[in-house]
Design an enzyme around this catalytic site. Structure first.
Site, PDB file in Angstrom:
ATOM      1  CG  ASP A  35      20.122  38.868  54.304  1.00 15.05           C
ATOM      2  OD1 ASP A  35      19.668  37.871  53.704  1.00 15.05           O
ATOM      3  OD2 ASP A  35      20.149  40.014  53.818  1.00 15.05           O
ATOM      4  CD  GLU A 111      -6.024  25.823  37.000  1.00 16.29           C
ATOM      5  OE1 GLU A 111      -4.844  25.926  36.606  1.00 16.29           O
ATOM      6  OE2 GLU A 111      -6.582  24.740  37.166  1.00 16.29           O
ATOM      7  CE  LYS A 113      -2.496  29.117  27.408  1.00 16.54           C
ATOM      8  NZ  LYS A 113      -1.205  29.686  27.066  1.00 16.54           N
ATOM      9  CG  ASP A 115       2.537  34.885  28.299  1.00 18.15           C
ATOM     10  OD1 ASP A 115       2.901  33.784  27.843  1.00 18.15           O
ATOM     11  OD2 ASP A 115       2.504  35.922  27.632  1.00 18.15           O
ATOM     12  CE1 TYR A 222       0.217  23.646  34.107  1.00 16.39           C
ATOM     13  CE2 TYR A 222       0.993  25.880  34.477  1.00 16.39           C
ATOM     14  CZ  TYR A 222       1.056  24.694  33.781  1.00 16.39           C
ATOM     15  OH  TYR A 222       1.964  24.547  32.783  1.00 16.39           O
ATOM     16  CE  LYS A 309      -2.978  31.013  23.894  1.00 13.59           C
ATOM     17  NZ  LYS A 309      -2.071  31.079  22.828  1.00 13.59           N
ATOM     18  CB  CYS A 403      14.313  30.261  -7.141  1.00 13.54           C
ATOM     19  SG  CYS A 403      15.227  30.093  -5.602  1.00 13.54           S
ATOM     20  CB  CYS A 406      18.927  28.881  -7.800  1.00  9.27           C
ATOM     21  SG  CYS A 406      17.326  28.095  -7.914  1.00  9.27           S
ATOM     22  CB  CYS A 421      12.939  26.803  -5.588  1.00 13.53           C
ATOM     23  SG  CYS A 421      14.430  26.489  -6.555  1.00 13.53           S
ATOM     24  CB  CYS A 427      18.038  25.811  -4.922  1.00 12.30           C
ATOM     25  SG  CYS A 427      17.371  27.314  -4.237  1.00 12.30           S
TER      26      CYS A 427
HETATM   27  P1  AMP Z   1       0.235  26.851  24.666  1.00 11.57           P
HETATM   28  O1  AMP Z   1       1.680  27.086  24.971  1.00 11.57           O
HETATM   29  O2  AMP Z   1      -0.469  28.002  24.074  1.00 11.57           O
HETATM   30  O3  AMP Z   1       0.000  25.523  23.986  1.00 11.57           O
HETATM   31  O4  AMP Z   1      -0.481  26.706  26.078  1.00 11.57           O
HETATM   32  C1  AMP Z   1      -0.155  25.650  26.907  1.00 11.57           C
HETATM   33  C2  AMP Z   1       0.678  26.156  28.023  1.00 11.57           C
HETATM   34  O5  AMP Z   1      -0.023  27.054  28.863  1.00 11.57           O
HETATM   35  C3  AMP Z   1       1.089  25.072  28.947  1.00 11.57           C
HETATM   36  O6  AMP Z   1       2.218  24.395  28.476  1.00 11.57           O
HETATM   37  C4  AMP Z   1       1.385  25.818  30.213  1.00 11.57           C
HETATM   38  O7  AMP Z   1       2.761  26.114  30.259  1.00 11.57           O
HETATM   39  C5  AMP Z   1       0.657  27.134  30.089  1.00 11.57           C
HETATM   40  N1  AMP Z   1      -0.242  27.432  31.202  1.00 11.57           N
HETATM   41  C6  AMP Z   1      -0.284  28.620  31.838  1.00 11.57           C
HETATM   42  N2  AMP Z   1      -1.199  28.619  32.801  1.00 11.57           N
HETATM   43  C7  AMP Z   1      -1.757  27.402  32.822  1.00 11.57           C
HETATM   44  C8  AMP Z   1      -2.772  26.780  33.618  1.00 11.57           C
HETATM   45  N3  AMP Z   1      -3.405  27.442  34.595  1.00 11.57           N
HETATM   46  N4  AMP Z   1      -3.080  25.494  33.350  1.00 11.57           N
HETATM   47  C9  AMP Z   1      -2.464  24.819  32.350  1.00 11.57           C
HETATM   48  N5  AMP Z   1      -1.508  25.351  31.564  1.00 11.57           N
HETATM   49  C10 AMP Z   1      -1.148  26.627  31.786  1.00 11.57           C
HETATM   50 ZN    ZN Z   2      16.101  28.031  -5.953  1.00  9.46          ZN
END
Ligand code: AMP
Ligand code: ZN
Length: 664
Positions: A35, A111, A113, A115, A222, A309, A403, A406, A421, A427
Site C-alpha cells: 500500500d 480442464e 468448467k 462457473d 482457458y 456436466k 386462453c 382473453c 391462443c 389478446c
Molecule cells: P455453456 O455456457 O454451458 O454453453 O458453456 C460454455 C461456457 O463454459 C463458455 O462460454 C465458457 O464461458 C465456460 N467455460 C468454463 N470453463 C471453461 C473451459 N475450461 N474451457 C472452455 N469454456 C469454459
Molecule cells: Zn388470448
C-alpha cells in the site's frame, strides 16, 4: 533519479508484487508495504500527468465510471459448448471425432468448467486493450474499465507473446470472497447475494469501477485465439498463457485415452467441493490445433470440445399451483408455482412445465411433492413426482382449454407440443408482447421505452400495435403514471431515432413467426425491400438459402394479413427503413449464388472472418466441413492434410485466397 524512471520502476515493482500475490499465490511483501508503494506511485502520477499510462497498476483501484457499456463485435466469435452427461456420451463424441479425422492418434486436454461469466480479453503488443463480455457470442459489452481492476488480469504481459491475440476466460468469484461479501452485507442490513456466478457477472456491469475493485473477482483463462500465434495445441496454449502472466489453474491435464479422460471427470466430480471456486463440470478439448481446425464448428459450438456436466443438484418441494402464461406469439406456457426452496444457492419459486404433454407424462398434480432440478438454464425444471407423498384426494391436472387472458379457445397444431391462443390481434399479452419485441435491443432498440411502459401505453389506449408508437405525442404521455416531461421527451426521441434502424432489423422487429435475426438478415439481403418480399410466394422463398417451407409459409401468411398490410403501409409513411441501404446494396451481389464454400487455414490479405463475410455478401454459403455439396475449398496456409485429402477424394475444387479474390 529522474521522475519518469522512478515512476517506471515503481510500476514494474508493483506489477510484480501483484502477480506474485494474485497469480502465483506467493506474496513477497506485506499488504502494508504494498500500500505504501502504491500510494507513492499514485502521488507521483497525480503530480505528473504527462506520464499517464492507462495500464498502470494504480488503475486496479478503479475510479472510472462507465454509464453505458458499449456493444462491440468480437473479432472471433465466442462459441458455446456442447454438453454431455455420461461416459457413453463422451465415447460417442470421441468416435465421431475419430471418424472425421481418420486413422490418427487424438489426445485431449481436460480442464475444469469454471462457473462464472465468460470474458474475452484483447492484448496488443503486450498490453490489455479491451475486455468484452460474451454477450450473444457475436458481440458483447465493453467492460474494460471494470476488468482492469481484477488483480489476476495482467495489464502488461511477460515473456514472448504474439503482437495481437484474444484470450478467453471466466470471471469467477471464489467461494471465500463471496462469503465475506455476504457477511458484510448482512452486517450492513442488506440482502445477501444469491450465488457467486450471478454476482460475478453482475459485478462486471457496475458503473463505478471502484466498486468492482472492492470485489474479490478472479479471472481464469482457458483459450487463446488469433492468427499466427505460433502455438500448436491447447495444452501448449495453457502453458504459454501462464508464461505470459495469466492465471491458469494447474489441474488441466493432457490425456491420451477416453479412459484417462473419464478418470479426470470422475475425480473432479467427487473432489469439486475442495476447490476454492465453483465448477459445473469438465471441458474436454481435442488437443492438437490442426485437428481442431479440421473438425471445425457447428452453428453453436466447436466440434473439437465437449463439456461434461456434473449432475445438477436436486431438491424436493411442494407444487402449490399451476398457472399459465401467454407469450407474444400466443404460445401458452404452464408454470409451476412452488413452495420456495433453496437449490444450488438460489431460492426457487417457479419452474417451467413446458407443455401439456410434459404435465401428463410426469402426471403432475397440484399439491404434489415434486423434484426440482437446476441445469444450465435459468429457469429450473421439475423432473419428477414423489408419488409416495401424493395426497389421496389429488386429482389429475386438467390443462386449460381457453386462453387465461382473453378466454378464446386454444388451438394446438398437428405435431406441435404447444397450445396457442389464436386471438393474435385481440389478446392483450400478444399485443403488448409484439410491441415489446419490436422495441427490444436487437430489433428497433428504442431507447427511453421499456416493457412496462408498453403495457401502460396499451392499457391507456394509446397504442394497439407498433405502428402506433410513431404517432405518440409528448402531451399524450406526460399525464401517465410515473411519466414526467423528460421521460416523455426521451420516449418520443427514441421512437424518432429508430427510423434509422436498418431494414434487416426492422424485418426482425415485425415479429413474423420463425423469422429470427439470421433469417431476417437472409431475407433482407435476398429481397432487398419489403415490397419485393411481400410479393414473394412460398415457392420462391424456399429458394433462399436456409429458408424452409415452415418459414416461407409463415412469411406469406404474415404479409397476406390485411391488418399487417396496413401497419406496413403506415411504417413506410413514417419513414422507417424498409429497403436495404444503398451502401449495402453496392456490396452485395449474386456472384456465388448456389455455391457452397469451405474455408480452411490462415490467410494473408483478409482474415478468415472477412473471407466468410465476402462469401455471404455475394450470395454464397459457408459450410464448416467438406462434403459432396461443397463447390470450393478456399485453402489457406497451414490447412490440415485430412481436409485436403477429403477434397481430393470428393473432387472438390481447391482455390487459393488470390483465386478467390479474383472471382469477385
Ligand atoms: P455453456 O455456457 O454451458 O454453453 O458453456 C460454455 C461456457 O463454459 C463458455 O462460454 C465458457 O464461458 C465456460 N467455460 C468454463 N470453463 C471453461 C473451459 N475450461 N474451457 C472452455 N469454456 C469454459
Ligand atoms: Zn388470448
Amino acid at each position: 533519479m529522474d521522475i519518469a524512471k522512478k515512476i517506471e520502476a515503481l510500476r514494474k515493482e508493483l506489477s510484480q508484487h501483484n502477480y506474485n500475490y494474485y497469480v502465483l499465490d506467493t506474496p513477497e511483501i506485506s499488504d502494508y508495504e504494498f500500500d505504501i508503494k502504491l500510494k507513492e506511485l499514485q502521488a507521483l502520477e497525480a503530480e505528473h500527468p504527462e506520464f499517464y499510462d492507462a495500464n498502470s497498476p494504480t488503475v486496479r483501484v478503479g475510479g472510472m465510471v462507465t454509464k453505458n457499456f458499449e456493444t462491440v463485435m468480437h473479432e472471433h466469435r465466442m462459441y458455446s459448448l456442447d454438453n454431455s452427461y455420461s461416459k457413453e456420451d463422451l465415447e460417442e463424441w470421441e468416435k465421431r471425432i475419430q471418424r472425421i479425422l481418420g486413422d490418427v492418434e487424438v489426445s485431449f486436454t481436460c480442464e475444469l468448467k469454471y462457473d462464472g461469466a465468460s470474458m474475452s480479453l484483447t492484448y496488443e503488443n503486450g498490453t490489455l486493450i479491451k475486455a468484452v463480455t460474451r454477450g450473444d457470442g457475436f458481440q458483447g459489452d465493453d467492460v474494460t474499465n471494470n476488468v482492469k481492476t481484477i488483480r489476476s488480469v495482467p495489464l502488461k504481459l511477460k515473456g514472448n507473446y504474439p503482437p495481437k491475440f484474444a484470450i478467453r476466460g471466466e470471471i469467477i468469484l471464489p467461494l471465500e470472497g463471496f462469503a465475506k461479501m455476504n457477511q458484510a452485507r448482512i452486517e450492513a442490513g442488506e440482502e445477501p447475494y444469491m450465488n457467486p456466478r450471478n454476482t460475478a457477472s453482475g459485478s462486471l456491469k457496475l458503473q463505478d469501477s471502484a466498486e468492482v475493485s472492492k470485489r474479490p473477482l478472479e479471472c481464469l483463462l482457458y483459450n487463446i485465439t488469433g492468427e499466427n500465434l505460433g502455438i500448436s495445441s491447447q495444452f501448449e496454449s495453457l502453458q504459454k498463457a501462464k508464461e505470459w502472466g495469466f492465471k491458469v489453474p494447474e489441474v488441466a491435464k493432457l490425456c491420451k485415452t477416453t479412459a484417462e479422460v473419464m478418470d479426470f471427470v470422475n475425480y473432479w466430480d467427487v473432489h469439486r467441493h475442495e476447490l476454492p471456486y465453483e465448477i459445473d463440470g469438465v471441458v474436454v478439448k481435442v488437443n492438437s490445433f490442426q485437428h481442431q481446425e479440421e473438425l471445425g464448428y457447428t452453428a453453436k459450438a466447436p466440434r473439437w470440445a465437449m463439456a461434461y456436466k456434473f449432475k445438477a443438484e436436486q431438491v424436493a418441494t411442494s407444487l402449490e399451483s399451476i398457472t399459465y402464461q401467454v407469450g407474444r406469439t400466443g404460445a401458452i406456457t404452464p408454470v409451476a408455482n412452488l413452495q420456495p426452496v433453496l437449490l444450488a444457492g438460489t431460492t426457487v419459486k417457479r419452474a417451467s412445465l413446458h407443455n401439456a404433454d410434459q404435465i401428463e407424462k410426469l402426471d403432475i398434480r397440484e399439491g404434489d411433492s415434486v423434484f426440482v432440478e437446476k441445469g444450465g438454464e435459468i429457469i429450473p425444471k421439475i423432473v419428477g413426482v414423489d408419488f409416495s407423498k401424493r395426497a389421496p384426494e389429488a386429482t389429475p391436472h386438467h390443462y386449460i382449454t381457453n386462453c387465461p387472458e382473453c378466454d378464446t379457445e386454444l388451438i394446438r397444431n398437428e405435431g406441435e407440443a404447444q397450445h396457442y391462443c389464436p386471438n393474435t390481434y385481440g389478446c392483450p399479452p400478444q399485443i403488448t408482447g409484439r410491441i415489446q419485441h419490436f422495441i427490444s435491443r436487437k430489433a428497433m432498440d428504442i431507447e427511453g421505452l421499456g416493457g412496462e411502459t408498453v403495457e401502460l401505453l396499451f392499457k391507456e389506449g394509446l397504442i394497439e400495435n407498433y405502428a402506433d408508437l410513431y404517432t405518440l405525442k409528448k402531451e399524450d404521455i406526460i399525464p401517465l403514471e410515473r411519466m414526467a416531461e423528460k421521460s416523455a421527451e426521451n420516449l418520443v426521441l427514441g421512437v424518432e431515432k429508430s427510423k434509422e434502424i436498418p431494414f434487416e432489423r426492422v424485418l426482425f422487429a415485425l415479429g413474423i413467426r420463425y423469422v429470427g435475426e439470421t433469417v431476417a438478415k437472409k431475407l433482407a439481403r435476398a429481397y432487398k425491400s419489403i415490397d419485393a418480399l411481400m410479393q414473394a410466394t412460398a415457392e420462391e422463398l424456399v429458394q433462399v438459402d436456409e429458408i424452409g417451407i415452415r418459414i416461407a409459409e409463415s412469411v406469406v401468411e404474415f404479409f397476406q394479413n390485411e391488418k399487417n398490410k396496413i401497419i406496413i403501409e403506415r411504417l413506410k409513411s413514417y419513414g422507417l427503413q424498409l429497403e436495404i441501404s444503398a451502401e449495402l446494396l453496392e456490396n452485395i451481389t449474386d456472384t456465388f449464388k448456389g455455391q457452397t464454400f469451405v474455408v480452411s487455414g490462415v490467410f494473408e490479405k483478409v482474415s478468415r472472418n472477412e473471407l466468410k463475410k465476402l462469401i455471404e455478401d455475394n450470395g454464397g454459403k459457408v459450410a464448416s466441413s467438406i462434403s459432396s455439396k461443397t463447390t470450393y475449398l478456399v485453402a489457406g496456409d497451414k490447412m490440415g492434410p485430412s481436409k485436403r485429402e477429403k477434397a481430393e477424394k470428393l473432387g472438390v475444387t481447391m482455390i487459393s485466397e488470390d483465386d478467390f479474390l479474383k472471382m469477385l
